[in-house]
Structures are given as structure tokens and as C-alpha cells.
Design a protein around this motif. Structure first.
Motif, PDB file in Angstrom:
ATOM      1  N   ARG A 181      55.918   8.552  -2.579  1.00 37.26           N
ATOM      2  CA  ARG A 181      55.633   9.685  -3.041  1.00 37.26           C
ATOM      3  C   ARG A 181      54.427   9.601  -3.681  1.00 37.26           C
ATOM      4  O   ARG A 181      54.109  10.029  -4.709  1.00 37.26           O
ATOM      5  N   ILE A 191      55.153  18.118  -5.834  1.00 36.61           N
ATOM      6  CA  ILE A 191      55.562  17.008  -6.674  1.00 36.61           C
ATOM      7  C   ILE A 191      57.053  16.821  -6.963  1.00 36.61           C
ATOM      8  O   ILE A 191      57.877  16.173  -7.006  1.00 36.61           O
ATOM      9  N   PHE A 226      48.114   5.815  -8.776  1.00 37.69           N
ATOM     10  CA  PHE A 226      48.100   7.200  -8.177  1.00 37.69           C
ATOM     11  C   PHE A 226      49.775   6.584  -7.859  1.00 37.69           C
ATOM     12  O   PHE A 226      50.093   7.314  -6.414  1.00 37.69           O
ATOM     13  N   ARG A 256      54.825  17.905   3.455  1.00 37.53           N
ATOM     14  CA  ARG A 256      53.988  16.597   2.942  1.00 37.53           C
ATOM     15  C   ARG A 256      53.104  16.711   4.032  1.00 37.53           C
ATOM     16  O   ARG A 256      52.393  16.322   4.470  1.00 37.53           O
ATOM     17  N   TYR A 275      61.148  16.750 -13.914  1.00 41.77           N
ATOM     18  CA  TYR A 275      60.411  17.636 -12.964  1.00 41.77           C
ATOM     19  C   TYR A 275      60.931  18.916 -13.340  1.00 41.77           C
ATOM     20  O   TYR A 275      60.054  20.292 -12.372  1.00 41.77           O
ATOM     21  N   THR A 309      44.727  15.743 -14.131  1.00 40.90           N
ATOM     22  CA  THR A 309      44.369  14.400 -14.596  1.00 40.90           C
ATOM     23  C   THR A 309      42.934  13.948 -13.574  1.00 40.90           C
ATOM     24  O   THR A 309      42.848  12.733 -14.697  1.00 40.90           O
ATOM     25  N   CYS A 348      50.194  10.000  -4.505  1.00 38.36           N
ATOM     26  CA  CYS A 348      48.958  11.434  -5.096  1.00 38.36           C
ATOM     27  C   CYS A 348      48.652  11.698  -3.832  1.00 38.36           C
ATOM     28  O   CYS A 348      48.190  10.520  -3.063  1.00 38.36           O
ATOM     29  N   TRP A 364      60.291  18.121   1.464  1.00 43.52           N
ATOM     30  CA  TRP A 364      59.396  17.702   0.426  1.00 43.52           C
ATOM     31  C   TRP A 364      58.684  16.834   2.113  1.00 43.52           C
ATOM     32  O   TRP A 364      57.773  17.395   2.182  1.00 43.52           O
ATOM     33  N   LYS A 377      62.815  13.179  -6.539  1.00 42.31           N
ATOM     34  CA  LYS A 377      62.244  13.149  -7.854  1.00 42.31           C
ATOM     35  C   LYS A 377      63.811  13.077  -8.705  1.00 42.31           C
ATOM     36  O   LYS A 377      64.985  14.206  -7.818  1.00 42.31           O
ATOM     37  N   ARG A 400      62.183   8.597 -10.965  1.00 45.41           N
ATOM     38  CA  ARG A 400      62.897   8.997  -8.980  1.00 45.41           C
ATOM     39  C   ARG A 400      64.895   9.039  -9.253  1.00 45.41           C
ATOM     40  O   ARG A 400      64.953   8.679 -10.906  1.00 45.41           O
TER      41      ARG A 400
HETATM   42  C1  HEM Z   1      43.110  10.887 -11.560  1.00 46.68           C
HETATM   43  C2  HEM Z   1      43.030  11.597 -11.035  1.00 46.68           C
HETATM   44  C3  HEM Z   1      44.538  11.709 -10.720  1.00 46.68           C
HETATM   45  C4  HEM Z   1      45.833  10.553 -10.538  1.00 46.68           C
HETATM   46  C5  HEM Z   1      45.609   9.576 -11.788  1.00 46.68           C
HETATM   47  C6  HEM Z   1      46.937  11.288  -9.695  1.00 46.68           C
HETATM   48  C7  HEM Z   1      48.531  10.519 -10.158  1.00 46.68           C
HETATM   49  C8  HEM Z   1      49.455  10.756  -9.491  1.00 46.68           C
HETATM   50  C9  HEM Z   1      50.958   9.976  -9.405  1.00 46.68           C
HETATM   51  C10 HEM Z   1      51.135   9.440 -10.125  1.00 46.68           C
HETATM   52  C11 HEM Z   1      51.607  10.787  -8.464  1.00 46.68           C
HETATM   53  C12 HEM Z   1      52.527  10.482  -8.450  1.00 46.68           C
HETATM   54  C13 HEM Z   1      53.442  11.179  -9.238  1.00 46.68           C
HETATM   55  C14 HEM Z   1      55.123  11.440  -9.068  1.00 46.68           C
HETATM   56  O1  HEM Z   1      55.857  10.670  -8.691  1.00 46.68           O
HETATM   57  O2  HEM Z   1      55.843  12.089  -9.874  1.00 46.68           O
HETATM   58  C15 HEM Z   1      50.576  12.481  -8.045  1.00 46.68           C
HETATM   59  C16 HEM Z   1      50.903  12.620  -6.961  1.00 46.68           C
HETATM   60  C17 HEM Z   1      50.594  13.726  -6.521  1.00 46.68           C
HETATM   61  N1  HEM Z   1      49.181  14.350  -7.198  1.00 46.68           N
HETATM   62 FE1  HEM Z   1      47.779  13.436  -8.029  1.00 46.68          FE
HETATM   63  N2  HEM Z   1      46.726  12.099  -9.434  1.00 46.68           N
HETATM   64  C18 HEM Z   1      45.652  13.045  -9.456  1.00 46.68           C
HETATM   65  C19 HEM Z   1      44.892  13.917  -8.749  1.00 46.68           C
HETATM   66  C20 HEM Z   1      44.823  14.587  -7.468  1.00 46.68           C
HETATM   67  C21 HEM Z   1      44.372  15.802  -7.053  1.00 46.68           C
HETATM   68  C22 HEM Z   1      42.711  15.559  -6.890  1.00 46.68           C
HETATM   69  C23 HEM Z   1      45.688  16.263  -6.555  1.00 46.68           C
HETATM   70  C24 HEM Z   1      45.063  17.504  -5.340  1.00 46.68           C
HETATM   71  C25 HEM Z   1      43.734  17.811  -5.226  1.00 46.68           C
HETATM   72  C26 HEM Z   1      46.981  15.529  -6.915  1.00 46.68           C
HETATM   73  C27 HEM Z   1      48.115  16.069  -6.236  1.00 46.68           C
HETATM   74  C28 HEM Z   1      48.768  15.708  -6.296  1.00 46.68           C
HETATM   75  C29 HEM Z   1      49.669  16.294  -5.665  1.00 46.68           C
HETATM   76  C30 HEM Z   1      50.086  17.317  -4.796  1.00 46.68           C
HETATM   77  C31 HEM Z   1      51.535  15.017  -5.683  1.00 46.68           C
HETATM   78  C32 HEM Z   1      52.332  14.943  -5.190  1.00 46.68           C
HETATM   79  C33 HEM Z   1      52.460  14.370  -4.254  1.00 46.68           C
HETATM   80  C34 HEM Z   1      54.172  14.219  -3.306  1.00 46.68           C
HETATM   81  O3  HEM Z   1      54.899  13.965  -3.890  1.00 46.68           O
HETATM   82  O4  HEM Z   1      53.961  13.889  -1.489  1.00 46.68           O
HETATM   83  N3  HEM Z   1      46.743  14.203  -7.565  1.00 46.68           N
HETATM   84  N4  HEM Z   1      49.293  12.510  -8.798  1.00 46.68           N
END
Ligand code: HEM
Length: 510
Positions: A444, A125, A439, A136, A113, A312, A446, A132, A108, A379
Motif C-alpha cells: 500500500r 487510499i 511514502f 491498483r 479513513y 502532500t 504511495c 483495492w 485500512k 491499518r
Molecule cells: C511528497 C509527496 C507524497 C507523499 C509524502 C506521499 C505519501 C503517501 C503515503 C505515506 C501513502 C500511504 C497512505 C496510507 O497508508 O494511508 C500514500 C498513498 C497514496 N498516495 Fe501518496 N504521497 C505523495 C504524493 C503522491 C502523489 C503525487 C500522488 C498521485 C499522483 C499520490 C497518490 C497516492 C495514492 C493514490 C495513495 C494510495 C495508494 C494505495 O493505497 O494503493 N501520492 N502516499
């Protein structure tokens, strides 16, 4: 005396030469950067100012429209600069695929960020590299599908509680009620025992997050405020730093209670039964990786998951209810499907039902296509790298416009049209893998995507069995929603998400 004069003269000359050399180096690197910048297609960029003038009167309500106006017209790779801070933008699924597949764009950027560091430095995130990866690996088992299945009852109960809280037959902004449901879901799926004592504080945390995200919005396009030190001196910065204690306090109290809960399990088998939720895993990392939990890591991850989950989910559910209020035909099909699956029974939604609710599922997908909860992700480009036929200068943040990808007419027939059936298997099979990415994509992606879909489907199935959503007259169609879409990190509707609910039984009685 003359020796002193000579020494002073030589020193002064050395300083002048040093300054000239530094200036020459800066100029050379600036001119190189500028050459690369201007080779990437984009709007006219002024010397030193770049495109800063386009953003000088931006407000939280206009930021999305301004950004789309700057990058919007181009389908291929584009760029703009805030002074000499270059940002590159992609919205063509083929170009996105090239970046997502490249190991060089795995991390990122600090742009935007790093502004998250005020609330959490070590959250999944914003972490990068080996750290990371280790986090993960540590947290992924908390999203095992068998663990998630156990949550469907909770999601269903919170759907019912939402229905009970609804004030029918009057215009309401639905966001606070949705936040309550989402917060309760998060707390209850984290803890085995009763969590009601934390609810009011958790709602205060949501109010803090709203303030915090607004601050990110204010800072993102104003380089003077990128420095945490400068920001801390502003009235908003002072408030954010003061109110941050609300979220730290709640999360610490919650973590302590959870520790006590884990400690109180009578034997290993009780412990095994309940230990597999995300919070159990956070507090009890696998052997050999206990160092992951040192310092503030648990608190940072807890805050990150709280925010990532609630912000979200509320955004996506808010858009869904608003869209349904404007599209009675679509809502009718959702109701018909719910009636055919559940009939007159008031039983809870089960895991098996989720697979039956195919149309509702497609509606959720189509809402997330047109109104993605996270419209932009970024990124980092560490070293000068070729991407999509252009050389990206080292240090440049590269953003994907998920919003733009989802509305690309080369991949979506009539993209401005709401058509859930475009997600029927026969119409999806030839779609580019990066044309739909609410997502995100790649490593990376979600971590909570399955949790989110299960939560939203169960919640909506429960709520819409009892409720009809009606329009309130503030927006007449989806184009108006599009024109009034904005974002901080997650997207929302300018002016609030106002709808009117009618109890379905009440309709029949009229
Ligand atoms: C409609 C619901 C959701 C959408 C649209 C969504 C969307 C996303 C997106 C687009 C990313 C990538 C972010 C990036 O690259 O900067 C992301 C990452 C992430 N999301 Fe979600 N998210 C949702 C729900 C959730 C839920 C319910 C959780 C936890 C219970 C969650 C936890 C995370 C985490 C921790 C990351 C970082 C993952 C990583 O970089 O390894 N998200 N999400």
C-alpha cells in the motif's frame, strides 16, 4: 385475567433474562478487551473513558503535539483509547516491519479513513481487499516511468511560473503559490490540451479540501462526530456538504472534457501516443475490467488523486522552502550544485539533470525525514492477532508514526539534526528498511512516489536557480518548526509557511 398476568410475567422475566444475558456477554467481552488493552504498554487508561481526557481540549493547531505527548515517550508498541475505542501505535522500524510483512494488516481501518467517504468512497487510499487490488492494477500503469519522464517539461514550466508569481523582498505565506503550481501540474499532466480554464475552480477545490481536512481533524478525536449523520447536523458539517459540490462539479467537467479529448483522437496511433497518462487509463480501463469504472468510481478516484497529489506535494515543498530559509549553509550548497549543473544557461531542467542533482535530492529526503508530509498512517486488525509480542483485539486500528520512525535515535544518529549527507550511499547501506518511509511501505505504498520526487526535484531546481529563500523571524530554528508542526492528513506549520524571497540576480546587483 390470571392467564394474562402469567403470560405478562413470563414475558417480563424473559426480557429481564435476555437483558442480563446481553449485559453479561457485553461485560465479558469488555473485560476481555480491557485485559488485552492493558497488557499493551501505554499511558494510564481510565475505566470506560480510556484516554479521552487527554484529547478533550485538542485543537487543529495542537493535535500533533497532543498525540505525540500521549504516544511519544515510548519507542516500542503503545496504545491509547478514546472511551472504549482502542488504537495501537508503532514507531519502532523493527515492529513496523513485522506489521507491514503480515497479510493480516493489509487493509485500512475505518477509524479516520472512513471520514474520507464524504468526498470519495471508492478512492485507492481508502479501498480495501479485492476492490483495492483491482483498482491498483488498473491505475498503476499511469505511473510508468516513461510516462512520467514526459512530465518533466511541465514541472519545469510550472517552476518558472511560480518564480514569476513570487513577490520578492517581502514576507509571504508561500502555500497559496505552491498550491497553484501543484494544481496546474496535476491538471496539465492529466490532459493533453490547455487546462487554464479550470484553474480558478481548481483553486476553489483546494480551499474546499482545506476545509474538509480541517473537519477530519475536528472529528478524529471526537467520537460523537464519527457518525456522518451527526456531523452533517453541525455547522461545519453543513458547510462541508454544501461546498463539496465545488469539487464534484470541477472533476465531472474535467472528466467530460477528457472523454471528449480521447474521443477526438484521429487514429489509433495518435491515441496510443497520448493515452498512457493516469487520466487516459482511468477513462479507458483494460478490456475485461470496464466494470471498475461503474457508478462514481472515476469521479472518486479523480478526487482522491487530486487531493493525494496536491496536499502532500505542497506540504513537502513548503517544509523544504522553510527549512532552507533557516539553513543558509545548506541553501548555499544547493545553489552551488545548481550553478555547476546549469551554469549561466536558462535552459529547462531535463530528465538527465535530475540524476545530477544529488545534493538537492538528499535535501528533499532529509526534509521528508524530519517533517514527513504524511506523519501517521493506519491499518486494520480484523481478528485477534499477535503483533510485536502482544495480542491486538479484533477491530483495532493500528497506526504507524512515520514521524516517530524517522526520529528514532537507534536508527538515526542525532535525529534532530538536519544532515542531508546521512542519505549518502555509504551512510545508508546498513539502515533498517523501515527506518525511512515517507511514502509508506509494502503493497500500500504511495502509487505516486516517483511522480512526486520528479515533480519536487524539477520544481525546486527551477525555482532555486532564480531565488534565494530568507527567514522572516517567526521561527529561529528547526526545533521551533518541530514544536509547531501539526497535521490534518498532511502535515503543515502552525501559523503558515512564511518566507521571504530574493531574486538571485538582484543579490549580485546590491
Ligand atoms: C511528497 C509527496 C507524497 C507523499 C509524502 C506521499 C505519501 C503517501 C503515503 C505515506 C501513502 C500511504 C497512505 C496510507 O497508508 O494511508 C500514500 C498513498 C497514496 N498516495 Fe501518496 N504521497 C505523495 C504524493 C503522491 C502523489 C503525487 C500522488 C498521485 C499522483 C499520490 C497518490 C497516492 C495514492 C493514490 C495513495 C494510495 C495508494 C494505495 O493505497 O494503493 N501520492 N502516499
Amino acid at each position: 385475567m390470571s392467564l394474562l398476568t402469567a403470560v405478562t410475567g413470563v414475558t417480563a422475566l424473559a426480557v429481564v433474562v435476555g437483558v442480563v444475558v446481553l449485559l453479561a456477554r457485553y461485560l465479558r467481552s469488555y473485560l476481555h478487551f480491557r485485559k488485552l488493552e492493558l497488557a499493551i504498554p501505554g499511558p494510564p487508561s481510565l475505566f470506560l473513558l480510556g484516554n479521552a481526557l487527554s484529547f478533550c481540549v485538542v485543537t487543529p493547531d495542537t493535535v500533533m503535539r497532543t498525540l505525540l505527548a500521549v504516544i511519544g515517550g515510548r519507542r516500542q508498541i503503545t496504545r491509547f483509547s478514546l472511551f472504549n475505542n482502542l488504537t495501537v501505535w508503532l514507531q519502532d522500524p523493527e515492529e513496523v516491519e513485522e506489521m507491514v510483512r503480515s497479510k493480516k494488516f493489509a487493509d485500512k481501518p475505518s477509524f479516520i479513513y472512513s471520514l474520507l467517504h464524504i468526498i470519495a468512497k471508492k478512492g485507492l487510499i481508502q479501498l480495501n481487499g479485492a476492490e483495492w487490488k483491482a483498482h491498483r492494477k488498473w491505475l498503476q500503469p499511469g505511473f510508468n516511468v516513461n510516462v512520467l519522464h514526459r512530465f518533466v517539461d511541465i514541472f519545469s514550466e510550472e517552476g518558472r511560473a511560480f518564480v514569476e508569481r513570487v513577490e520578492a523582498d517581502r514576507d509571504v505565506d508561500v502555500i497559496t503559490n505552491l498550491k497553484k503550481a501543484s494544481v496546474r501540474n496535476f491538471l496539465r499532466t492529466s490532459m493533453s490540451s490547455d487546462t487554464s480554464e479550470y484553474e480558478d475552480e481548481a483553486m476553489d477545490c483546494c480551499a474546499f479540501l482545506e476545509l474538509f481536512l480541517r473537519s477530519i481533524n475536528n472529528r478524529s478525536f471526537n467520537p460523537i462526530l464519527w457518525s456522518d449523520r451527526v456531523f452533517a447536523w453541525t455547522p461545519l458539517g453543513k458547510r462541508v456538504h454544501k461546498d463539496k459540490q465545488v469539487i464534484d462539479k470541477l472533476c465531472n467537467r474535467f472528466i467530460e472534457k477528457k472523454r471528449a479529448e480521447i474521443g477526438s483522437f484521429k487514429n489509433d496511433s495518435d491515441f496510443e501516443q497520448a493515452r498512457k497518462t493516469l487520466m487516459d487509463i482511468m477513462l479507458d480501463p483494460p478490456t475485461g475490467s470496464q466494470e471498475l469504472t461503474e457508478g462514481n468510481a472515476i469521479l472518486d478516484e479523480f478526487i482522491t488523486f487530486f487531493g493525494a497529489n496536491v496536499e502532500t506535494t505542497v506540504s513537502a515543498l513548503g517544509w523544504t522552502l522553510k527549512v532552507l530559509s533557516l539553513l543558509p549553509d545548506v541553501q548555499q550548497r544547493v545553489h552551488a550544485e545548481l550553478d555547476s549543473v546549469f551554469g549561466d544557461s536558462d535552459r529547462s531542467v531535463s530528465v538527465e539533470d535530475l540524476a545530477e542533482l544529488q545534493y538537492l535530492n538528499r535535501v528533499i529526503k532529509e526534509v521528508m525525514r524530519m517533517f514527513p508530509a504524511i506523519p501517521f498512517i493506519g491499518r486494520h486488525c480484523y481478528e485477534e492477532t499477535k503483533l510485536c509480542g502482544h495480542t491486538i483485539p479484533a477491530g483495532t486500528p493500528v497506526f504507524i508514526s512515520i514521524y516517530g520512525v524517522h526520529r528514532d535515535p537507534r536508527h538515526w544518529d542525532r535525529p534532530e539534526q538536519f544532515d542531508p549527507d546521512r542519505f549518502l550511499p555509504e551512510r545508508s547501506k546498513d539502515r533498517h528498511p523501515c527506518a525511512y518511509m515517507p511514502f509508506s511501505m509494502g503493497p500500500r505504498k504511495c502509487i505516486g512516489d516517483t511522480y512526486a520526487v520528479m515533480n519536487m526535484t524539477t520544481f525546486l531546481a527551477t525555482a532555486l536557480r532564480d531565488l534565494e529563500v530568507l527567514p522572516v523571524g517567526d521561527h529561529k530554528d528547526l526545533q521551533s518548526l518541530t514544536d509547531n508542526m501539526t497535521f490534518d492528513l498532511s502535515s503543515h506549520l502552525v501559523g503558515g509557511t512564511r518566507v521571504r524571497f530574493r531574486r538571485r540576480g538582484a543579490k549580485a546587483a546590491h
